[in-house]
Design a protein around this motif. Sequence first.
Motif, PDB file in Angstrom:
ATOM      1  N   ALA A 123       0.949  -1.078  -0.107  1.00 41.40           N
ATOM      2  CA  ALA A 123      -0.136  -0.006   0.040  1.00 41.40           C
ATOM      3  C   ALA A 123       0.870   1.279   0.068  1.00 41.40           C
ATOM      4  CB  ALA A 123      -0.821   0.137   1.238  1.00 41.40           C
ATOM      5  N   LEU A 124       2.213   1.322   0.046  1.00 36.90           N
ATOM      6  CA  LEU A 124       3.213   2.282   0.367  1.00 36.90           C
ATOM      7  C   LEU A 124       3.985   2.873  -1.000  1.00 36.90           C
ATOM      8  CD1 LEU A 124       4.636   1.550   3.714  1.00 36.90           C
ATOM      9  CD2 LEU A 124       2.725   3.084   3.200  1.00 36.90           C
ATOM     10  N   ILE A 125       4.137   1.493  -1.621  1.00 39.68           N
ATOM     11  CA  ILE A 125       5.169   1.774  -2.743  1.00 39.68           C
ATOM     12  C   ILE A 125       4.172   2.002  -4.140  1.00 39.68           C
ATOM     13  CG2 ILE A 125       6.711   0.579  -4.522  1.00 39.68           C
ATOM     14  CD1 ILE A 125       7.743   1.309  -1.671  1.00 39.68           C
ATOM     15  N   PRO A 126       4.690   3.177  -5.004  1.00 39.40           N
ATOM     16  CA  PRO A 126       3.832   3.481  -6.125  1.00 39.40           C
ATOM     17  C   PRO A 126       3.707   2.190  -7.297  1.00 39.40           C
ATOM     18  CG  PRO A 126       5.228   5.264  -5.495  1.00 39.40           C
ATOM     19  CD  PRO A 126       5.746   4.223  -4.731  1.00 39.40           C
ATOM     20  N   LEU A 127       2.658   2.228  -7.747  1.00 36.81           N
ATOM     21  CA  LEU A 127       2.605   1.109  -8.763  1.00 36.81           C
ATOM     22  C   LEU A 127       3.720   1.127  -9.767  1.00 36.81           C
ATOM     23  CD1 LEU A 127       0.624  -1.089  -9.801  1.00 36.81           C
ATOM     24  CD2 LEU A 127      -0.503   0.476 -11.157  1.00 36.81           C
ATOM     25  N   GLU A 128       4.070   2.403 -10.320  1.00 40.23           N
ATOM     26  CA  GLU A 128       5.118   2.584 -11.367  1.00 40.23           C
ATOM     27  C   GLU A 128       6.528   1.935 -10.766  1.00 40.23           C
ATOM     28  OE1 GLU A 128       1.750   5.562 -11.996  1.00 40.23           O
ATOM     29  OE2 GLU A 128       3.292   4.850 -10.129  1.00 40.23           O
ATOM     30  N   LEU A 129       6.755   1.922  -9.610  1.00 40.39           N
ATOM     31  CA  LEU A 129       8.004   1.418  -9.018  1.00 40.39           C
ATOM     32  C   LEU A 129       7.644   0.012  -8.362  1.00 40.39           C
ATOM     33  CD1 LEU A 129       9.240   4.698  -6.908  1.00 40.39           C
ATOM     34  CD2 LEU A 129       9.970   3.885  -9.263  1.00 40.39           C
ATOM     35  N   LYS A 130       6.722  -0.534  -8.467  1.00 39.61           N
ATOM     36  CA  LYS A 130       6.857  -2.068  -7.727  1.00 39.61           C
ATOM     37  C   LYS A 130       7.457  -3.127  -8.443  1.00 39.61           C
ATOM     38  CE  LYS A 130       2.198  -1.785  -5.203  1.00 39.61           C
ATOM     39  NZ  LYS A 130       1.007  -2.081  -5.162  1.00 39.61           N
ATOM     40  N   ASP A 131       7.485  -3.103  -9.636  1.00 35.80           N
ATOM     41  CA  ASP A 131       8.504  -4.205 -10.451  1.00 35.80           C
ATOM     42  C   ASP A 131       9.846  -4.048  -9.934  1.00 35.80           C
ATOM     43  OD1 ASP A 131       6.045  -5.096 -11.563  1.00 35.80           O
ATOM     44  OD2 ASP A 131       6.446  -4.190 -13.423  1.00 35.80           O
ATOM     45  N   ASP A 132      10.400  -2.673 -10.047  1.00 33.67           N
ATOM     46  CA  ASP A 132      11.581  -2.513  -9.406  1.00 33.67           C
ATOM     47  C   ASP A 132      11.846  -2.719  -8.154  1.00 33.67           C
ATOM     48  OD1 ASP A 132      12.370  -1.446 -12.077  1.00 33.67           O
ATOM     49  OD2 ASP A 132      11.832   0.566 -11.555  1.00 33.67           O
ATOM     50  N   TRP A 133      10.663  -2.557  -7.231  1.00 34.29           N
ATOM     51  CA  TRP A 133      11.099  -2.803  -5.784  1.00 34.29           C
ATOM     52  C   TRP A 133      10.984  -4.121  -5.463  1.00 34.29           C
ATOM     53  CZ3 TRP A 133      11.801  -1.296  -1.076  1.00 34.29           C
ATOM     54  CH2 TRP A 133      11.082  -1.999   0.083  1.00 34.29           C
TER      55      TRP A 133
ATOM     56  N   LEU B  16      14.261  -6.217  -4.100  1.00 33.82           N
ATOM     57  CA  LEU B  16      14.394  -7.198  -2.835  1.00 33.82           C
ATOM     58  C   LEU B  16      14.706  -8.338  -2.947  1.00 33.82           C
ATOM     59  CD1 LEU B  16      11.048  -5.875  -0.838  1.00 33.82           C
ATOM     60  CD2 LEU B  16      13.501  -5.386  -0.080  1.00 33.82           C
ATOM     61  N   ASN B  17      14.153  -8.735  -4.190  1.00 29.97           N
ATOM     62  CA  ASN B  17      14.960 -10.501  -4.485  1.00 29.97           C
ATOM     63  C   ASN B  17      16.092 -10.735  -4.742  1.00 29.97           C
ATOM     64  OD1 ASN B  17      12.169 -11.539  -4.198  1.00 29.97           O
ATOM     65  ND2 ASN B  17      11.569 -11.330  -6.438  1.00 29.97           N
ATOM     66  N   ALA B  18      16.608  -9.560  -5.085  1.00 33.24           N
ATOM     67  CA  ALA B  18      18.196  -9.497  -5.285  1.00 33.24           C
ATOM     68  C   ALA B  18      19.027  -9.776  -3.995  1.00 33.24           C
ATOM     69  CB  ALA B  18      18.664  -8.257  -6.067  1.00 33.24           C
TER      70      ALA B  18
END
Length: 608
Positions: free
Chosen positions: A565-575, A579-581
Amino acid sequence: MDLISLGLTPKRSKKILRVINNNRISLTIKNEFDKLNSFTKSFLANQLGAEQQFKGKVNDTLLEAFQELYYLFDCENFRFEKVSNISLIKLTQIYKKVEEVGDADNDTLSKTILDIIQRYIILTTALKHSDSLIYKTLVLKSQVVYWESLNNSVVNKLLYFVQTSPVKLWTFAVDIFTKTKELLYQSVATEEETHLDYYLKIAKNLYRVVESTFAKAIHQETPSVSFLAIEKHSIQWYLNAIKFVVKFPVTVISREIRAKLKQINEEILVNTGDIDVLLKCNPDDYLSALPSGGGKGNHQLIDVIDKTIEFDHKSYSSTEEPSFLVRYWVVIAFVIFYGPSQSRKIYNNRDEILHWINYNGVEPVIGFFKNWVVRPLYEMLDILRSNSDVTITTKDSLASDVTSLETMIYEFAKDNHIDTTPAQINQDVKNGDLKIVMSRYEDEIKSPIKYLISGSLLRLILIQVQKGKVDGAVAINGIDKLLKSQQLVFGIVSISPSIFILYQVYQYLTADRPIVLNGKQLNIICLKCLNNIENLLILLQAEHQATYGGELLIEIINLLVCSNALIPLELKDDWVNDLNALNDTKFDISTKLDLVQKIWNMYGPYFR
């Protein structure tokens, strides 16, 4: 402590499962599924005319089970996302059909088919077990947040004490009843005892039971109360007794919270240990890494599935937050006892209540907008349009007064044979110079009675009165011009209070507030997760600390779930990729720590 939301733990939804399945274990299992599916397709492709090739060579039961499993996984259009929806019970039924075939048929074809079936089942079981471990650990993490937030406030502890008091009293009453029941069975009347002696004995034993049970409960919760029994009844004794009574609810709840947090942390440690085993395990050895009931041979896989199903059905009810009924019994009781009567009173007085709301709530708001917002705005627009009628004097009043003064002076000069002209008098009046009449006034004031009788002195006095009137009109006209020149400033000043109030209301309504979900402040949870991830990477950097892989994976997934609910939709893939890295074996610990700093710099503002 949350008083508004119900504080429910998130359900095992498809959205949660999508986040859970985007981790190192799931990605490894997905890769194994892709390999297995490719092998299965090539195996079937090599068997031209499969039914004719298999017929007579493969056990019918084995072939039927293989066909059922093939369509269950939809190997033609295999999708990894659907594997989580496959029932382990269904796989157990399939495998039970063929678990003895491996011993009966040792040909290569049957063995290959049996290995394919076993591999599909093992990978599915491993995926289900890892999903269950991760999800249940996330539930435990959610419980930790609840109990820690409860533990951080004395008010919350007192509220929790009130909420759980009925349950505690019921438990205490059941304990008394059980011991009393045992006592009654033991208290058998002898022939020498009368009925009175028998009942007295029961009463004494019952009193001892209640006293001992109550004392034991008190001493277990607050051992320090034992000192009250050995102290003398002094002033300090009474002070300690009062202190004990006041602090007793908080002490009881604090001990309960610590016990629950300890139990939750132990469960988390066990789950993260199992996750760490799956992380380090070779995909070919998943069967040995899964929980087993001790079965051997083909029965081992059945035991593993049964244990996985058993763990999937495991609940942590002893450490979860109280039920809705326990938390809100006070409110429910208040509504039950006072709701009907108060509702009737409200209905009977509805007109007065509506009038009060309208008079004290609606009308002031409407009046504020009409008188302090709308009207000043219209006045401002009138000023900007130069259409304002605000004035102190009329437009031609000063001109008529000046003309009258000039006429009076000219007539006086003419009657008294003073040499002057109307133009000169006009210029003198404009300059405020009345020396023509003032010099004559100074001479006549020396003989006031004489000139009063002749009327000359009175005429001079009336001229000076007119001069004073003109001076006053000039002053008022100057003030009028000043006001008109500053009308815009006054309009802005008049509307400033309403603008300030509206701005403050707007700021309050649009101000950033921490997002709270299920009674939990998400930005605080995310900051803790980021901090825990960095701490775990630092521990992993030490050579002797190599058992934190499971905890790191859980913290990453927990952060993904909480930050949705905090991270913008445009940045979710990068986010998600960043994190998986952090749990990717291709990077060393130093690189991962640098990546954590990048995450702090890039995404930190969304959590503050």
